[in-house]
Design a protein around this motif. Structure first.
Motif, PDB file in Angstrom:
ATOM      1  N   ALA A  13    -102.099 -44.563  20.939  1.00  0.00           N
ATOM      2  CA  ALA A  13    -102.289 -45.951  21.347  1.00  0.00           C
ATOM      3  C   ALA A  13    -100.961 -46.666  21.554  1.00  0.00           C
ATOM      4  O   ALA A  13    -100.912 -47.680  22.270  1.00  0.00           O
ATOM      5  CB  ALA A  13    -103.119 -46.696  20.304  1.00  0.00           C
ATOM      6  N   ARG A  14     -99.868 -46.135  20.962  1.00  0.00           N
ATOM      7  CA  ARG A  14     -98.616 -46.891  20.962  1.00  0.00           C
ATOM      8  C   ARG A  14     -97.427 -46.082  21.440  1.00  0.00           C
ATOM      9  O   ARG A  14     -96.271 -46.458  21.184  1.00  0.00           O
ATOM     10  CB  ARG A  14     -98.352 -47.454  19.556  1.00  0.00           C
ATOM     11  N   VAL A  15     -97.658 -44.992  22.144  1.00  0.00           N
ATOM     12  CA  VAL A  15     -96.527 -44.168  22.576  1.00  0.00           C
ATOM     13  C   VAL A  15     -95.574 -44.941  23.479  1.00  0.00           C
ATOM     14  O   VAL A  15     -94.344 -44.800  23.370  1.00  0.00           O
ATOM     15  CB  VAL A  15     -97.019 -42.869  23.261  1.00  0.00           C
ATOM     16  N   ASP A  16     -96.095 -45.790  24.365  1.00  0.00           N
ATOM     17  CA  ASP A  16     -95.205 -46.568  25.231  1.00  0.00           C
ATOM     18  C   ASP A  16     -94.367 -47.544  24.414  1.00  0.00           C
ATOM     19  O   ASP A  16     -93.184 -47.753  24.695  1.00  0.00           O
ATOM     20  CB  ASP A  16     -96.012 -47.327  26.286  1.00  0.00           C
ATOM     21  N   ARG A  17     -94.982 -48.138  23.412  1.00  0.00           N
ATOM     22  CA  ARG A  17     -94.268 -49.074  22.535  1.00  0.00           C
ATOM     23  C   ARG A  17     -93.155 -48.345  21.778  1.00  0.00           C
ATOM     24  O   ARG A  17     -92.032 -48.847  21.661  1.00  0.00           O
ATOM     25  CB  ARG A  17     -95.261 -49.697  21.556  1.00  0.00           C
ATOM     26  N   THR A  19     -91.644 -45.344  22.476  1.00  0.00           N
ATOM     27  CA  THR A  19     -90.567 -44.827  23.315  1.00  0.00           C
ATOM     28  C   THR A  19     -89.723 -45.950  23.918  1.00  0.00           C
ATOM     29  O   THR A  19     -88.509 -45.792  24.092  1.00  0.00           O
ATOM     30  CB  THR A  19     -91.129 -43.921  24.420  1.00  0.00           C
ATOM     31  N   ASP A  20     -90.343 -47.090  24.223  1.00  0.00           N
ATOM     32  CA  ASP A  20     -89.577 -48.244  24.693  1.00  0.00           C
ATOM     33  C   ASP A  20     -88.569 -48.673  23.640  1.00  0.00           C
ATOM     34  O   ASP A  20     -87.393 -48.953  23.938  1.00  0.00           O
ATOM     35  CB  ASP A  20     -90.521 -49.389  25.032  1.00  0.00           C
ATOM     36  N   TRP A  21     -89.000 -48.724  22.375  1.00  0.00           N
ATOM     37  CA  TRP A  21     -88.088 -49.111  21.303  1.00  0.00           C
ATOM     38  C   TRP A  21     -87.004 -48.066  21.090  1.00  0.00           C
ATOM     39  O   TRP A  21     -85.834 -48.417  20.856  1.00  0.00           O
ATOM     40  CB  TRP A  21     -88.855 -49.345  20.007  1.00  0.00           C
ATOM     41  N   LEU A  22     -87.350 -46.791  21.174  1.00  0.00           N
ATOM     42  CA  LEU A  22     -86.352 -45.743  20.998  1.00  0.00           C
ATOM     43  C   LEU A  22     -85.194 -45.918  21.979  1.00  0.00           C
ATOM     44  O   LEU A  22     -84.021 -45.776  21.610  1.00  0.00           O
ATOM     45  CB  LEU A  22     -86.988 -44.366  21.194  1.00  0.00           C
ATOM     46  N   GLU A  23     -85.518 -46.220  23.205  1.00  0.00           N
ATOM     47  CA  GLU A  23     -84.471 -46.441  24.206  1.00  0.00           C
ATOM     48  C   GLU A  23     -83.620 -47.654  23.864  1.00  0.00           C
ATOM     49  O   GLU A  23     -82.389 -47.618  23.917  1.00  0.00           O
ATOM     50  CB  GLU A  23     -85.097 -46.634  25.580  1.00  0.00           C
ATOM     51  N   ARG A 250     -92.808 -55.846  15.297  1.00  0.00           N
ATOM     52  CA  ARG A 250     -94.166 -56.203  14.859  1.00  0.00           C
ATOM     53  C   ARG A 250     -94.749 -57.323  15.731  1.00  0.00           C
ATOM     54  O   ARG A 250     -95.939 -57.642  15.639  1.00  0.00           O
ATOM     55  CB  ARG A 250     -94.121 -56.620  13.381  1.00  0.00           C
ATOM     56  N   LYS A 251     -93.928 -57.903  16.604  1.00  0.00           N
ATOM     57  CA  LYS A 251     -94.366 -59.025  17.428  1.00  0.00           C
ATOM     58  C   LYS A 251     -95.245 -58.577  18.588  1.00  0.00           C
ATOM     59  O   LYS A 251     -95.167 -57.442  19.053  1.00  0.00           O
ATOM     60  CB  LYS A 251     -93.159 -59.779  17.997  1.00  0.00           C
ATOM     61  N   THR A 252     -96.052 -59.489  19.056  1.00  0.00           N
ATOM     62  CA  THR A 252     -96.806 -59.303  20.286  1.00  0.00           C
ATOM     63  C   THR A 252     -96.206 -60.218  21.353  1.00  0.00           C
ATOM     64  O   THR A 252     -95.266 -60.955  21.101  1.00  0.00           O
ATOM     65  CB  THR A 252     -98.288 -59.660  20.083  1.00  0.00           C
ATOM     66  N   GLY A 253     -96.768 -60.170  22.569  1.00  0.00           N
ATOM     67  CA  GLY A 253     -96.345 -61.097  23.601  1.00  0.00           C
ATOM     68  C   GLY A 253     -95.430 -60.468  24.621  1.00  0.00           C
ATOM     69  O   GLY A 253     -95.193 -59.251  24.637  1.00  0.00           O
ATOM     70  N   LYS A 254     -94.916 -61.300  25.512  1.00  0.00           N
ATOM     71  CA  LYS A 254     -94.095 -60.807  26.610  1.00  0.00           C
ATOM     72  C   LYS A 254     -92.813 -60.182  26.083  1.00  0.00           C
ATOM     73  O   LYS A 254     -92.342 -60.479  24.987  1.00  0.00           O
ATOM     74  CB  LYS A 254     -93.778 -61.937  27.581  1.00  0.00           C
ATOM     75  N   VAL A 257     -93.886 -54.020  24.890  1.00  0.00           N
ATOM     76  CA  VAL A 257     -94.786 -53.076  25.544  1.00  0.00           C
ATOM     77  C   VAL A 257     -95.955 -52.778  24.629  1.00  0.00           C
ATOM     78  O   VAL A 257     -95.773 -52.287  23.510  1.00  0.00           O
ATOM     79  CB  VAL A 257     -94.041 -51.769  25.888  1.00  0.00           C
ATOM     80  N   GLY A 258     -97.181 -53.058  25.082  1.00  0.00           N
ATOM     81  CA  GLY A 258     -98.369 -52.704  24.325  1.00  0.00           C
ATOM     82  C   GLY A 258     -98.522 -53.493  23.039  1.00  0.00           C
ATOM     83  O   GLY A 258     -97.770 -54.409  22.729  1.00  0.00           O
ATOM     84  N   SER A 259     -99.540 -53.107  22.270  1.00  0.00           N
ATOM     85  CA  SER A 259     -99.832 -53.788  21.010  1.00  0.00           C
ATOM     86  C   SER A 259     -98.980 -53.201  19.895  1.00  0.00           C
ATOM     87  O   SER A 259     -98.624 -52.018  19.912  1.00  0.00           O
ATOM     88  CB  SER A 259    -101.320 -53.643  20.671  1.00  0.00           C
ATOM     89  N   PRO A 260     -98.642 -54.010  18.892  1.00  0.00           N
ATOM     90  CA  PRO A 260     -97.754 -53.533  17.827  1.00  0.00           C
ATOM     91  C   PRO A 260     -98.494 -52.748  16.749  1.00  0.00           C
ATOM     92  O   PRO A 260     -99.685 -52.926  16.533  1.00  0.00           O
ATOM     93  CB  PRO A 260     -97.184 -54.820  17.249  1.00  0.00           C
ATOM     94  N   SER A 261     -97.756 -51.914  16.059  1.00  0.00           N
ATOM     95  CA  SER A 261     -98.226 -51.379  14.785  1.00  0.00           C
ATOM     96  C   SER A 261     -98.209 -52.510  13.772  1.00  0.00           C
ATOM     97  O   SER A 261     -97.563 -53.541  13.972  1.00  0.00           O
ATOM     98  CB  SER A 261     -97.322 -50.236  14.328  1.00  0.00           C
TER      99      SER A 261
END
Length: 272
Positions: A13-17, A19-23, A250-254, A257-261
Protein backbone atom coordinates in the motif's frame (compact mmCIF):
# COMPACT_ATOMS: atom_id res chain seq x y z
CA UNK A 1 26.43 5.38 5.95
CA UNK A 2 22.81 6.34 6.60
CA UNK A 3 20.65 3.66 8.24
CA UNK A 4 16.92 3.91 8.89
CA UNK A 5 14.11 1.82 10.31
CA UNK A 6 10.42 2.20 9.48
CA UNK A 7 7.28 0.30 10.33
CA UNK A 8 5.66 0.79 6.93
CA UNK A 9 2.27 -0.73 7.83
CA UNK A 10 1.83 -2.60 4.50
CA UNK A 11 4.56 -2.18 1.91
CA UNK A 12 2.25 -2.88 -1.03
CA UNK A 13 0.00 0.00 0.00
CA UNK A 14 2.93 2.36 0.63
CA UNK A 15 5.76 1.36 -1.70
CA UNK A 16 5.57 4.68 -3.57
CA UNK A 17 5.68 6.57 -0.28
CA UNK A 18 8.65 4.57 0.95
CA UNK A 19 10.71 4.78 -2.23
CA UNK A 20 9.95 8.51 -2.60
CA UNK A 21 11.34 9.07 0.90
CA UNK A 22 14.38 6.88 0.24
CA UNK A 23 15.35 9.13 -2.65
CA UNK A 24 14.78 12.35 -0.73
CA UNK A 25 16.47 11.16 2.46
CA UNK A 26 19.48 9.58 0.72
CA UNK A 27 19.25 6.42 2.84
CA UNK A 28 21.75 3.61 2.32
CA UNK A 29 20.00 0.90 4.34
CA UNK A 30 16.33 0.73 5.33
CA UNK A 31 14.96 -1.88 7.71
CA UNK A 32 11.19 -2.29 7.38
CA UNK A 33 8.60 -3.89 9.63
CA UNK A 34 4.96 -4.89 9.26
CA UNK A 35 5.27 -5.39 5.51
CA UNK A 36 2.07 -7.48 5.57
CA UNK A 37 2.90 -9.70 2.61
CA UNK A 38 4.53 -12.97 1.66
CA UNK A 39 7.95 -13.04 0.02
CA UNK A 40 6.54 -13.43 -3.49
CA UNK A 41 4.22 -10.45 -2.96
CA UNK A 42 6.93 -7.98 -1.93
CA UNK A 43 7.25 -5.16 -4.53
CA UNK A 44 10.95 -5.56 -5.22
CA UNK A 45 11.14 -3.74 -8.57
CA UNK A 46 10.60 -0.15 -7.33
CA UNK A 47 13.50 -0.64 -4.92
CA UNK A 48 15.69 -2.23 -7.59
CA UNK A 49 15.00 0.75 -9.86
CA UNK A 50 16.67 2.93 -7.21
CA UNK A 51 19.65 0.60 -6.84
CA UNK A 52 18.56 -1.27 -3.72
CA UNK A 53 18.82 -4.98 -3.08
CA UNK A 54 16.03 -6.34 -0.90
CA UNK A 55 15.74 -9.30 1.42
CA UNK A 56 12.35 -10.05 2.95
CA UNK A 57 10.74 -12.45 5.38
CA UNK A 58 6.97 -12.72 5.22
CA UNK A 59 4.62 -15.67 5.41
CA UNK A 60 1.18 -14.07 5.07
CA UNK A 61 -0.65 -10.75 5.39
CA UNK A 62 0.57 -10.43 8.99
CA UNK A 63 3.89 -9.16 10.35
CA UNK A 64 6.77 -9.26 7.86
CA UNK A 65 10.26 -7.72 7.97
CA UNK A 66 12.63 -6.56 5.23
CA UNK A 67 15.97 -4.89 4.60
CA UNK A 68 16.71 -2.77 1.54
CA UNK A 69 20.34 -1.82 0.91
CA UNK A 70 22.27 -0.04 -1.81
CA UNK A 71 25.62 -0.96 -0.21
CA UNK A 72 25.22 -4.73 -0.37
CA UNK A 73 23.40 -7.50 1.48
CA UNK A 74 25.37 -10.46 2.77
CA UNK A 75 24.65 -13.42 5.03
CA UNK A 76 20.90 -12.86 5.26
CA UNK A 77 19.36 -14.79 8.13
CA UNK A 78 15.69 -15.36 8.96
CA UNK A 79 15.08 -15.45 12.70
CA UNK A 80 17.58 -15.68 15.55
CA UNK A 81 18.64 -18.60 17.70
CA UNK A 82 16.01 -19.37 20.29
CA UNK A 83 13.29 -17.22 18.69
CA UNK A 84 10.03 -18.43 20.25
CA UNK A 85 7.18 -19.85 18.23
CA UNK A 86 3.63 -18.59 18.40
CA UNK A 87 0.29 -20.29 17.94
CA UNK A 88 -3.16 -19.39 19.21
CA UNK A 89 -5.05 -22.28 17.66
CA UNK A 90 -4.74 -25.67 19.37
CA UNK A 91 -5.21 -27.50 16.09
CA UNK A 92 -2.29 -25.63 14.43
CA UNK A 93 1.31 -26.25 15.44
CA UNK A 94 3.09 -23.14 16.80
CA UNK A 95 5.69 -21.64 14.48
CA UNK A 96 8.17 -18.77 14.41
CA UNK A 97 6.61 -15.62 13.01
CA UNK A 98 8.09 -13.24 10.41
CA UNK A 99 9.50 -10.84 13.00
CA UNK A 100 13.30 -10.97 12.72
CA UNK A 101 15.62 -10.67 9.74
CA UNK A 102 19.37 -10.09 9.81
CA UNK A 103 21.84 -9.12 7.07
CA UNK A 104 25.27 -7.55 6.81
CA UNK A 105 25.22 -4.24 4.95
CA UNK A 106 28.40 -2.25 4.43
CA UNK A 107 30.08 -4.16 7.24
CA UNK A 108 27.26 -3.57 9.75
CA UNK A 109 25.11 -6.43 10.98
CA UNK A 110 21.55 -5.09 10.76
CA UNK A 111 18.58 -6.81 12.37
CA UNK A 112 15.11 -5.68 11.35
CA UNK A 113 12.87 -6.54 14.31
CA UNK A 114 9.13 -6.42 14.83
CA UNK A 115 8.63 -7.21 18.49
CA UNK A 116 5.24 -8.79 19.39
CA UNK A 117 2.58 -6.33 20.51
CA UNK A 118 1.49 -8.17 23.65
CA UNK A 119 -2.18 -7.18 23.15
CA UNK A 120 -3.28 -7.11 26.79
CA UNK A 121 -1.46 -7.87 30.02
CA UNK A 122 -3.55 -10.97 30.66
CA UNK A 123 -3.15 -12.29 27.09
CA UNK A 124 -0.92 -15.26 26.18
CA UNK A 125 0.55 -12.88 23.60
CA UNK A 126 1.98 -10.78 26.45
CA UNK A 127 3.83 -13.79 27.86
CA UNK A 128 5.00 -14.58 24.31
CA UNK A 129 6.30 -11.00 23.96
CA UNK A 130 8.35 -11.30 27.13
CA UNK A 131 9.70 -14.68 26.08
CA UNK A 132 10.59 -13.29 22.65
CA UNK A 133 12.48 -10.35 24.16
CA UNK A 134 14.33 -12.57 26.62
CA UNK A 135 15.46 -14.83 23.78
CA UNK A 136 16.59 -11.83 21.75
CA UNK A 137 18.54 -10.50 24.70
CA UNK A 138 20.32 -13.82 25.26
CA UNK A 139 21.20 -14.22 21.60
CA UNK A 140 22.34 -10.61 21.17
CA UNK A 141 24.51 -10.91 24.27
CA UNK A 142 26.10 -14.03 22.78
CA UNK A 143 26.92 -12.11 19.58
CA UNK A 144 28.79 -9.49 21.59
CA UNK A 145 30.51 -12.10 23.71
CA UNK A 146 31.74 -13.83 20.56
CA UNK A 147 32.97 -10.56 19.00
CA UNK A 148 32.91 -7.43 21.20
CA UNK A 149 34.08 -5.34 18.23
CA UNK A 150 31.17 -6.31 15.98
CA UNK A 151 29.05 -3.37 14.71
CA UNK A 152 25.50 -4.61 15.29
CA UNK A 153 22.25 -2.65 14.96
CA UNK A 154 19.02 -3.98 16.48
CA UNK A 155 16.40 -1.81 14.83
CA UNK A 156 12.66 -1.71 14.45
CA UNK A 157 9.30 -1.45 16.14
CA UNK A 158 9.82 -2.54 19.73
CA UNK A 159 6.23 -2.01 20.90
CA UNK A 160 7.66 -0.69 24.18
CA UNK A 161 7.80 2.87 25.52
CA UNK A 162 10.77 2.69 27.92
CA UNK A 163 9.99 5.92 29.82
CA UNK A 164 6.83 7.70 30.91
CA UNK A 165 7.73 10.63 28.66
CA UNK A 166 7.61 8.25 25.70
CA UNK A 167 3.80 8.34 25.72
CA UNK A 168 1.68 11.43 25.39
CA UNK A 169 -0.26 10.82 28.62
CA UNK A 170 1.03 8.07 30.90
CA UNK A 171 -2.14 8.17 33.00
CA UNK A 172 -4.05 6.71 30.05
CA UNK A 173 -1.67 3.77 29.68
CA UNK A 174 -1.42 2.50 33.25
CA UNK A 175 -3.38 -0.69 32.53
CA UNK A 176 -1.97 -1.20 29.03
CA UNK A 177 0.89 -3.07 27.44
CA UNK A 178 3.93 -1.19 26.10
CA UNK A 179 4.60 0.54 29.44
CA UNK A 180 4.50 -2.27 32.01
CA UNK A 181 7.52 -2.79 34.27
CA UNK A 182 8.17 -6.25 32.82
CA UNK A 183 8.28 -4.94 29.24
CA UNK A 184 10.52 -2.05 30.23
CA UNK A 185 12.79 -4.45 32.15
CA UNK A 186 13.03 -6.61 29.04
CA UNK A 187 14.00 -3.60 26.94
CA UNK A 188 16.56 -2.48 29.52
CA UNK A 189 18.03 -5.97 29.55
CA UNK A 190 19.25 -5.27 26.01
CA UNK A 191 20.80 -2.05 27.26
CA UNK A 192 22.46 -3.93 30.11
CA UNK A 193 23.77 -6.45 27.58
CA UNK A 194 25.77 -3.67 25.91
CA UNK A 195 23.43 -2.04 23.40
CA UNK A 196 22.70 1.69 23.33
CA UNK A 197 19.70 3.72 22.20
CA UNK A 198 21.71 5.79 19.71
CA UNK A 199 18.94 8.14 18.54
CA UNK A 200 17.60 9.47 21.85
CA UNK A 201 20.61 11.74 22.56
CA UNK A 202 19.84 13.58 19.31
CA UNK A 203 16.06 13.61 19.83
CA UNK A 204 15.33 14.22 23.52
CA UNK A 205 11.81 14.35 24.91
CA UNK A 206 9.28 14.86 26.23
CA UNK A 207 6.83 14.95 23.35
CA UNK A 208 9.18 13.14 20.95
CA UNK A 209 7.34 10.23 19.35
CA UNK A 210 7.61 7.75 16.48
CA UNK A 211 4.02 6.45 16.35
CA UNK A 212 0.63 8.16 16.24
CA UNK A 213 -2.64 6.26 15.98
CA UNK A 214 -4.81 7.14 12.98
CA UNK A 215 -7.85 7.94 15.13
CA UNK A 216 -9.00 11.14 16.85
CA UNK A 217 -6.46 13.51 15.24
CA UNK A 218 -3.67 11.93 17.25
CA UNK A 219 -0.92 13.12 14.93
CA UNK A 220 -1.94 16.81 14.65
CA UNK A 221 -2.34 16.88 18.43
CA UNK A 222 0.99 15.04 18.91
CA UNK A 223 -0.62 12.35 20.99
CA UNK A 224 1.84 9.62 20.20
CA UNK A 225 4.29 7.06 21.52
CA UNK A 226 8.00 6.49 21.14
CA UNK A 227 8.28 2.79 20.35
CA UNK A 228 10.70 2.59 17.37
CA UNK A 229 14.40 2.40 18.21
CA UNK A 230 17.89 1.77 16.90
CA UNK A 231 19.97 -0.04 19.51
CA UNK A 232 23.65 -0.27 18.67
CA UNK A 233 26.51 -2.39 19.93
CA UNK A 234 29.52 -0.46 21.29
CA UNK A 235 31.30 -0.58 17.92
CA UNK A 236 28.17 0.70 16.19
CA UNK A 237 27.25 3.34 18.77
CA UNK A 238 30.75 4.84 18.72
CA UNK A 239 30.36 5.62 15.01
CA UNK A 240 26.99 7.38 15.17
CA UNK A 241 27.29 11.05 14.27
CA UNK A 242 23.62 12.01 13.97
CA UNK A 243 20.15 10.69 14.70
CA UNK A 244 16.65 11.89 13.86
CA UNK A 245 12.99 10.97 13.65
CA UNK A 246 11.59 11.86 10.22
CA UNK A 247 8.34 13.09 11.71
CA UNK A 248 7.12 14.80 8.54
CA UNK A 249 6.72 11.39 6.86
CA UNK A 250 3.69 10.81 9.10
CA UNK A 251 1.97 13.78 7.43
CA UNK A 252 -0.70 13.65 4.77
CA UNK A 253 -1.48 16.22 2.10
CA UNK A 254 0.27 17.74 -0.88
CA UNK A 255 3.95 17.14 -1.47
CA UNK A 256 3.52 13.67 0.05
CA UNK A 257 3.11 10.53 -2.04
CA UNK A 258 0.22 8.30 -0.96
CA UNK A 259 -1.13 7.74 2.53
CA UNK A 260 1.25 7.65 5.51
CA UNK A 261 2.14 4.83 7.82
CA UNK A 262 1.19 5.40 11.44
CA UNK A 263 4.93 5.32 12.24
CA UNK A 264 7.72 7.71 11.22
CA UNK A 265 11.17 6.60 10.07
CA UNK A 266 14.02 6.67 12.58
CA UNK A 267 17.44 7.50 11.11
CA UNK A 268 21.12 7.49 12.06
CA UNK A 269 24.27 8.56 10.26
CA UNK A 270 27.48 6.58 10.81
CA UNK A 271 31.09 7.45 10.24
CA UNK A 272 32.48 4.25 8.74
Amino acid sequence: MRLATWNVNSIRARVDRVTDWLERADVDVLAMQETKCSDDQFPTMPFAALGYEVVHCGFSQWNGVAIASRIGIDAAEVGFDGQPAWGDKPEVEAAAEARALGATCGGVRVWSLYIPNGRTVDSPHYAYKLEWLAALRDTAASWLAADPSAPIALVGDWNIAPFDDDVWDISLFQESTHVTPRERDAFNALIDAGFTDVVRPFTPGPGTFTYWDYTQLRFPKNRGMRIDFILGSPAFASRVTHGEIARDERKTGKNRVGSPSDHAPVVVDLDI
